[in-house]
Motif scaffolding. Structure first.
Motif, PDB file in Angstrom:
ATOM      1  N   ASP A 135       3.021  -1.613 -18.706  1.00 23.63           N
ATOM      2  CA  ASP A 135       3.423  -2.643 -17.746  1.00 23.63           C
ATOM      3  C   ASP A 135       4.168  -2.031 -16.560  1.00 23.63           C
ATOM      4  OD1 ASP A 135       2.296  -4.621 -19.324  1.00 23.63           O
ATOM      5  OD2 ASP A 135       4.205  -5.292 -20.180  1.00 23.63           O
ATOM      6  N   GLU A 182       2.768   1.110   2.988  1.00 23.65           N
ATOM      7  CA  GLU A 182       2.581   0.245   4.153  1.00 23.65           C
ATOM      8  C   GLU A 182       3.775   0.280   5.087  1.00 23.65           C
ATOM      9  OE1 GLU A 182       1.725  -3.586   2.472  1.00 23.65           O
ATOM     10  OE2 GLU A 182      -0.079  -2.863   1.464  1.00 23.65           O
ATOM     11  N   GLN A 207       1.826  -0.058 -14.265  1.00 25.51           N
ATOM     12  CA  GLN A 207       1.029  -0.957 -13.428  1.00 25.51           C
ATOM     13  C   GLN A 207       1.872  -1.529 -12.287  1.00 25.51           C
ATOM     14  OE1 GLN A 207      -0.422  -3.531 -16.547  1.00 25.51           O
ATOM     15  NE2 GLN A 207      -2.338  -2.385 -16.743  1.00 25.51           N
ATOM     16  N   GLN A 208       3.097  -1.890 -12.580  1.00 25.38           N
ATOM     17  CA  GLN A 208       3.996  -2.386 -11.539  1.00 25.38           C
ATOM     18  C   GLN A 208       4.285  -1.302 -10.507  1.00 25.38           C
ATOM     19  OE1 GLN A 208       7.548  -4.226 -13.161  1.00 25.38           O
ATOM     20  NE2 GLN A 208       6.365  -5.169 -14.792  1.00 25.38           N
ATOM     21  N   ALA A 253       2.360   1.193  -9.661  1.00 21.65           N
ATOM     22  CA  ALA A 253       1.176   1.405  -8.836  1.00 21.65           C
ATOM     23  C   ALA A 253       1.141   0.394  -7.690  1.00 21.65           C
ATOM     24  CB  ALA A 253      -0.090   1.303  -9.678  1.00 21.65           C
ATOM     25  N   VAL A 254       1.466  -0.857  -7.989  1.00 22.63           N
ATOM     26  CA  VAL A 254       1.504  -1.895  -6.950  1.00 22.63           C
ATOM     27  C   VAL A 254       2.625  -1.590  -5.955  1.00 22.63           C
ATOM     28  CG1 VAL A 254       1.953  -4.343  -6.505  1.00 22.63           C
ATOM     29  CG2 VAL A 254       0.459  -3.665  -8.401  1.00 22.63           C
ATOM     30  N   MET A 255       3.799  -1.264  -6.463  1.00 23.80           N
ATOM     31  CA  MET A 255       4.939  -0.968  -5.587  1.00 23.80           C
ATOM     32  C   MET A 255       4.644   0.199  -4.654  1.00 23.80           C
ATOM     33  SD  MET A 255       8.234  -1.178  -8.070  1.00 23.80           S
ATOM     34  CE  MET A 255       8.488  -2.534  -9.170  1.00 23.80           C
ATOM     35  N   GLY A 309       1.835   1.284  -3.640  1.00 24.46           N
ATOM     36  CA  GLY A 309       0.897   0.831  -2.620  1.00 24.46           C
ATOM     37  C   GLY A 309       1.599   0.105  -1.483  1.00 24.46           C
ATOM     38  N   GLU A 310       2.593  -0.702  -1.828  1.00 26.36           N
ATOM     39  CA  GLU A 310       3.369  -1.417  -0.794  1.00 26.36           C
ATOM     40  C   GLU A 310       4.258  -0.462  -0.013  1.00 26.36           C
ATOM     41  OE1 GLU A 310       5.394  -4.536  -2.918  1.00 26.36           O
ATOM     42  OE2 GLU A 310       3.537  -5.605  -3.324  1.00 26.36           O
ATOM     43  N   TRP A 311       4.789   0.571  -0.662  1.00 24.18           N
ATOM     44  CA  TRP A 311       5.635   1.546   0.037  1.00 24.18           C
ATOM     45  C   TRP A 311       4.840   2.288   1.089  1.00 24.18           C
ATOM     46  CZ3 TRP A 311       8.262   3.992  -4.884  1.00 24.18           C
ATOM     47  CH2 TRP A 311       9.073   3.027  -5.485  1.00 24.18           C
TER      48      TRP A 311
END
Length: 148
Positions: free
Chosen positions: A133, A147, A136-137, A139-141, A143-145
């Motif tokens: 978990d 940006e 996975q979190q 990986a999302v974070m 991706g946002e960093w």
């Protein structure tokens, strides 16, 4: 632990994770398989999907075109890949694995999977779920960093 200290621990842990991942990307080249994690990542799609254009290989691996080209030229010199101009468009270069390259990729995948299985088995059932978990979190974070 204060909220600020918890946040600082989070920042330190993510920095340590990034550092370990960056440092280890090239280390496996001296292993029995002979490919680094960066090289394996670059060749993974070619091994799965067959010949691909250099740009497609770069996109799948998440690296720039020039970085992919540089790595692929080295791998070509080592007899791991072939690079040929497209018959449809000579500006495009198709990449494929040699038989030697295919064996290296498969061997590296097996070695990496065995090590991952060993580490996974060392975790309790609860730790496994939480770890997956959190990854996975992350990986999302991350991706946002990117940006920012």
């Amino acid at each position: 632990m204060t909220t600020d200290q918890g946040f600082e621990d989070f920042v330190t842990a993510t920095h340590d994770l990034f550092t370990a991942m960056r440092r280890n990307r090239g280390r496996l080249a001296g292993s029995a398989a002979g490919l680094s994690l960066s090289q394996l990542n670059l060749l993974d799609a070619v091994a799965t999907d067959g010949p691909m254009l250099v740009g497609e290989v770069a996109a799948e691996a998440g690296v720039s075109g020039p970085s992919a080209t540089r790595m692929l030229k080295q791998l070509e010199r080592e007899g791991v890949v072939t690079r040929e101009r497209s018959v449809d468009d000579e500006r495009k270069v198709l990449v494929d694995l040699t038989e030697h390259g295919r064996e290296l990729v498969h061997r590296q995948r097996r070695a990496l999977r065995a090590l991952q299985r060993e580490h996974y088995a060392s975790l309790s059932l609860e730790q496994r779920k939480v770890f997956v978990d959190v990854l996975q979190q992350m990986a999302v974070m991350i991706g946002e960093w990117n940006e920012v």
